[in-house]
Design a protein around this motif. Structure first.
Motif, mmCIF file in Angstrom:
data_model
loop_
_atom_site.group_PDB
_atom_site.id
_atom_site.type_symbol
_atom_site.label_atom_id
_atom_site.label_comp_id
_atom_site.label_asym_id
_atom_site.label_seq_id
_atom_site.Cartn_x
_atom_site.Cartn_y
_atom_site.Cartn_z
ATOM 1 N N PHE A 54 0.902 -1.092 -0.014
ATOM 2 C CA PHE A 54 -0.089 -0.159 -0.030
ATOM 3 C C PHE A 54 0.930 1.141 0.116
ATOM 4 O O PHE A 54 0.779 2.370 -0.783
ATOM 5 N N LEU A 55 1.811 1.288 0.852
ATOM 6 C CA LEU A 55 2.700 2.391 0.788
ATOM 7 C C LEU A 55 3.361 2.482 -0.240
ATOM 8 O O LEU A 55 3.900 3.589 -0.732
ATOM 9 N N ALA A 56 3.918 1.352 -0.892
ATOM 10 C CA ALA A 56 4.477 1.435 -2.064
ATOM 11 C C ALA A 56 3.872 1.963 -3.576
ATOM 12 O O ALA A 56 4.182 1.825 -4.395
ATOM 13 N N GLU A 57 2.264 1.978 -3.096
ATOM 14 C CA GLU A 57 1.503 2.153 -4.294
ATOM 15 C C GLU A 57 1.363 0.897 -5.143
ATOM 16 O O GLU A 57 1.116 1.607 -6.456
ATOM 17 N N LYS A 58 1.595 -0.069 -4.953
ATOM 18 C CA LYS A 58 1.263 -1.290 -5.594
ATOM 19 C C LYS A 58 -0.137 -1.884 -5.342
ATOM 20 O O LYS A 58 -0.168 -2.791 -4.681
ATOM 21 N N TRP A 59 -1.131 -1.358 -5.934
ATOM 22 C CA TRP A 59 -2.525 -1.562 -5.734
ATOM 23 C C TRP A 59 -3.069 -3.031 -5.945
ATOM 24 O O TRP A 59 -3.613 -3.656 -5.011
ATOM 25 N N ASN A 60 -2.425 -3.664 -7.024
ATOM 26 C CA ASN A 60 -2.754 -4.914 -7.199
ATOM 27 C C ASN A 60 -2.503 -6.092 -5.940
ATOM 28 O O ASN A 60 -3.097 -6.778 -5.443
ATOM 29 N N SER A 61 -1.219 -5.777 -5.701
ATOM 30 C CA SER A 61 -0.597 -6.696 -4.675
ATOM 31 C C SER A 61 -1.557 -6.311 -3.275
ATOM 32 O O SER A 61 -1.541 -7.020 -2.586
ATOM 33 N N THR A 62 -1.653 -5.085 -3.112
ATOM 34 C CA THR A 62 -2.358 -4.596 -1.942
ATOM 35 C C THR A 62 -3.633 -5.175 -1.856
ATOM 36 O O THR A 62 -3.978 -5.828 -0.767
ATOM 37 N N LEU A 63 -4.378 -5.396 -2.854
ATOM 38 C CA LEU A 63 -5.777 -6.035 -2.900
ATOM 39 C C LEU A 63 -5.644 -7.521 -2.587
ATOM 40 O O LEU A 63 -6.541 -8.135 -1.743
ATOM 41 N N VAL A 64 -4.432 -8.118 -2.994
ATOM 42 C CA VAL A 64 -4.118 -9.448 -2.884
ATOM 43 C C VAL A 64 -4.126 -9.747 -1.505
ATOM 44 O O VAL A 64 -4.833 -10.813 -0.774
ATOM 45 N N TYR A 65 -3.193 -9.075 -0.875
ATOM 46 C CA TYR A 65 -2.953 -9.400 0.441
ATOM 47 C C TYR A 65 -3.713 -9.228 1.602
ATOM 48 O O TYR A 65 -4.109 -9.862 2.635
ATOM 49 N N SER A 66 -4.550 -7.844 1.205
ATOM 50 C CA SER A 66 -5.527 -7.544 2.133
ATOM 51 C C SER A 66 -6.626 -8.376 2.222
ATOM 52 O O SER A 66 -7.278 -8.664 3.259
ATOM 53 N N MET A 67 -6.978 -8.996 0.882
ATOM 54 C CA MET A 67 -7.985 -10.073 0.992
ATOM 55 C C MET A 67 -7.492 -11.245 1.626
ATOM 56 O O MET A 67 -8.436 -12.070 2.139
ATOM 57 N N LYS A 68 -6.377 -11.739 1.578
ATOM 58 C CA LYS A 68 -5.853 -12.893 2.335
ATOM 59 C C LYS A 68 -6.037 -12.572 3.799
ATOM 60 O O LYS A 68 -6.498 -13.828 4.432
ATOM 61 N N GLN A 69 -5.618 -11.731 4.270
ATOM 62 C CA GLN A 69 -6.033 -11.113 5.600
ATOM 63 C C GLN A 69 -7.402 -11.295 6.016
ATOM 64 O O GLN A 69 -7.691 -11.970 6.915
ATOM 65 N N LEU A 70 -8.243 -10.638 5.440
ATOM 66 C CA LEU A 70 -9.629 -10.760 5.766
ATOM 67 C C LEU A 70 -10.173 -12.017 5.614
ATOM 68 O O LEU A 70 -11.191 -12.390 6.383
ATOM 69 N N SER A 71 -9.807 -12.961 4.842
ATOM 70 C CA SER A 71 -10.193 -14.294 4.693
ATOM 71 C C SER A 71 -9.779 -15.243 5.993
ATOM 72 O O SER A 71 -10.293 -16.223 6.306
ATOM 73 N N VAL A 72 -8.998 -14.630 6.855
ATOM 74 C CA VAL A 72 -8.518 -15.421 8.183
ATOM 75 C C VAL A 72 -9.749 -15.424 9.147
ATOM 76 O O VAL A 72 -9.592 -16.193 9.976
ATOM 77 N N ASN A 73 -10.719 -14.587 8.976
ATOM 78 C CA ASN A 73 -11.816 -14.371 9.658
ATOM 79 C C ASN A 73 -11.469 -13.780 11.133
ATOM 80 O O ASN A 73 -11.824 -14.542 12.059
ATOM 81 N N SER A 74 -10.516 -12.869 11.274
ATOM 82 C CA SER A 74 -10.123 -12.246 12.349
ATOM 83 C C SER A 74 -11.255 -11.479 12.935
ATOM 84 O O SER A 74 -12.223 -10.806 12.345
ATOM 85 N N ASN A 75 -11.401 -11.461 14.215
ATOM 86 C CA ASN A 75 -12.506 -10.656 15.212
ATOM 87 C C ASN A 75 -11.885 -9.340 15.530
ATOM 88 O O ASN A 75 -12.848 -8.551 16.026
ATOM 89 N N ASP A 76 -10.831 -8.900 15.195
ATOM 90 C CA ASP A 76 -10.112 -7.839 15.424
ATOM 91 C C ASP A 76 -10.754 -6.631 14.653
ATOM 92 O O ASP A 76 -10.703 -6.427 13.247
ATOM 93 N N VAL A 77 -11.546 -5.728 14.931
ATOM 94 C CA VAL A 77 -12.420 -4.873 14.278
ATOM 95 C C VAL A 77 -11.387 -3.971 13.519
ATOM 96 O O VAL A 77 -11.468 -3.470 12.532
ATOM 97 N N GLU A 78 -10.349 -3.333 14.537
ATOM 98 C CA GLU A 78 -9.434 -2.386 13.939
ATOM 99 C C GLU A 78 -8.584 -3.083 12.693
ATOM 100 O O GLU A 78 -8.379 -2.332 11.678
#
Length: 581
Positions: free
Chosen positions: A55-79
């Protein structure tokens, strides 16, 4: 007038280009620092850490991939989830995928550290999509917030965006107020790029109101200020606008000078684009070369690993072979059990088929035998000219024939349904008229038993079903209601607005009724049902089974409410026709 339209268009273009340019400085330093500080506590999450870096490197496709992987972990941490949705919403916006961006940003909780930034982005998306009133609603929430709470965004930008929205809505008074306020703040901030756009917007504002004398000075300010920038696009547009202004003033020599300047900046912009294109090609070539080197190294490593682990793989192969043998043996045992179960089910189906054929043939034989007996009596009544008895026999023949026809009709539909040959087309149907048409054909039978019939179905009831299968369902239920009703009984068909998805169609009779055990038996998913308790009124149960299949195929539901001696309610829930808007 044409010239004025042209200059107005160019002024707006100048503003929009500045707006877009300001967005190219995607992640400013202040915001970058805050993102690093606030999200550092989550760096143990591998996918999130990668998403943040990309995200900070402004590589948007990679940002989308890894943020989606993180969300798929089903974390209960709202922040943590808020950060991931923010990364995705921001990335989608940069890729011009506005609907996806809005969807992600709207999932962020209001407690998120950068929630003001979220509102700003949503407002900018609405502005880019020309949803000006929606954009105003977002920007007005941010109007009185201090710059420090924006983490790099400026209050001047909020005022500028509000001015642009009101300008597009032709609310010139509010547009002027916000644009002037924004310009004053930008002059203090010395934001040259935004000032060029702001001067152009004010010029557009006055020009749209035919206040040329007030518009042109701002237009000239935009032109002179554009010379201090390195943006060829701004220089080119500003020069063209000045050319049009001078053409309107009839100062054609000066207009020609501006047009030459316009061509110069146009060529410079093209050259710049070519340089960027060449740089991009060189970058791609370097990446490919690096990839080739990496591929060679990977091949060498694979060879070493293969040599080093040959014995290990041999051992694993033996274990796998043993495991496969065990697996196939268990599969064989399992398949044998399945075959035995299928054989048992097939035997049961064959028994049901034999029972069905036996009862159907018995019913048809009984009907034909009854018809022969009735015809003999009918012939005798004709010979003796006993017209009263003749009328009775004719009605009896009609009832026998109707029963046999219904049996054959159900048998045909059942066969078509089993072989998947039946025609089926669901569309919007008005329930009242289908009930009216079907009940009309049963009027003689109801008159014969002096049964009172009422159709109380709402004329506004619209259902989404196949018409022919619905008529078949109604024919079977009406036939049963008449069959099991006493002389001078009552049959009522009415509708109930069950919920937002279904209409309930109720066929209620005052006949013999059934106990709970019989009702439960009738609701079982079997091909053939038991005969009714009254031996004078028998049936295969094929009609009811066919009705249940057709109701299910139409996306409906079915239930029975009955009490012995007090009648029966057949309740069919049918999907409503969804109205547009």
């Amino acid at each position: 007038m044409n010239a004025k339209i042209k200059i107005s268009f160019l002024l707006i273009l100048l503003s929009v280009s500045t707006f877009i340019y300001s967005q190219q400085k995607n992640i400013d330093k202040t915001f970058e620092i805050e993102i690093k500080n606030k999200s550092s506590k989550f760096t143990k999450e591998a996918n999130f850490h990668k998403a943040q870096l990309f995200f900070l490197a402004e590589k948007w496709n990679s940002t989308l991939v890894y943020s989606m992987k993180q969300l798929s972990v089903n974390s209960n941490d709202v922040e943590l989830n808020d950060y991931c949705h923010f990364f995705r919403g921001f990335s989608f916006k940069q890729k011009k995928l506005f609907k996806e961006s809005q969807k992600e940003l709207n999932k962020i909780s209001s407690d998120f550290e950068f929630y003001n930034r979220v509102k700003m982005i949503l407002g900018e998306i609405a502005l880019e999509q020309n949803e000006f009133q929606k954009a105003i609603n977002y920007f007005e929430e941010l109007e009185d917030i201090a710059d420090t709470n924006f983490f790099g965004l400026k209050t001047s930008k909020v005022n500028h965006n509000l001015g642009i929205c009101y300008l597009h809505l032709n609310d010139f008074k509010k547009a002027e107020s916000y644009l002037i306020k924004s310009t004053k703040l930008q002059e203090i901030e010395k934001d040259t790029l935004m000032l060029v756009g702001a001067y152009g917007d004010i010029a557009t504002l006055y020009y749209d109101q035919y206040k040329d004398n007030e518009a042109i000075p701002y237009f000239e300010k935009a032109y002179h200020l554009s010379k201090k920038t390195n943006d060829f696009q701004l220089k080119k547009t500003a020069a063209m606008n000045m050319a049009v202004v001078e053409e309107n003033r009839k100062n054609f020599p000066l207009a020609l000078t501006y047009r030459k300047e316009f061509e110069k900046w146009k060529d410079s912009l093209n050259d710049q684009n070519k340089v960027w294109a060449v740089a991009e090609l060189e970058k791609q070539f370097a990446v490919k070369q690096k990839q080739k080197e990496v591929t060679v190294l990977q091949a060498e490593n694979k060879l070493k690993v293969a040599e080093r682990n040959g014995l290990f793989y041999s051992s694993v192969s033996l274990l796998l072979l043993f495991g496969a043998g065990t697996y196939f043996y268990r599969q064989k045992v399992k398949n044998n059990k399945i075959i035995l179960a299928q054989k048992s089910e097939l035997d049961e189906l064959n028994a049901t088929k034999d029972k069905l054929f036996s009862i159907v043939s018995h019913d048809l034989r009984s009907s034909v035998s009854a018809l022969k007996t009735s015809n003999t009596k009918l012939q005798h009544s004709l010979e003796t000219k006993n017209f009263t008895e003749l009328d009775i026999q004719l009605n009896n023949n009609s009832a026998i024939t109707n029963g046999a026809y219904n049996l054959l009709d159900n048998l045909l539909h059942w066969a078509l349904l089993q072989t998947k040959q039946s025609y089926f087309n669901r569309e919007s149907q008005r329930l009242f008229f289908i009930v009216e048409q079907t009940a009309y054909n049963y009027t003689p039978l109801m008159l014969d038993k002096n049964i009172k019939f009422e159709n109380k179905v709402s004329k506004s009831a619209l259902v989404f079903v196949d018409q022919e299968s619905l008529k078949m369902i109604l024919r079977n239920f009406l036939d049963n209601a008449i069959k099991f009703s006493n002389q001078e009984g009552e049959i009522t068909v009415y509708s109930r607005d069950s919920n937002e998805d279904y209409w309930d169609l109720v066929i209620e009779d005052s006949g013999l009724g059934m106990n709970d055990v019989t009702c439960q038996e009738l609701m079982k998913e079997t091909v053939l049902l038991s005969k009714k308790i009254n031996e004078d009124i028998v049936g295969t149960g094929l009609g009811l089974q066919l009705c249940k299949s057709m109701i299910k195929k139409n996306g409906g539901k079915f239930r029975i409410e009955s009490e012995e001696g007090k009648g029966t309610k057949m309740i069919v829930s049918l999907p409503k026709t969804q109205k547009d808007g």
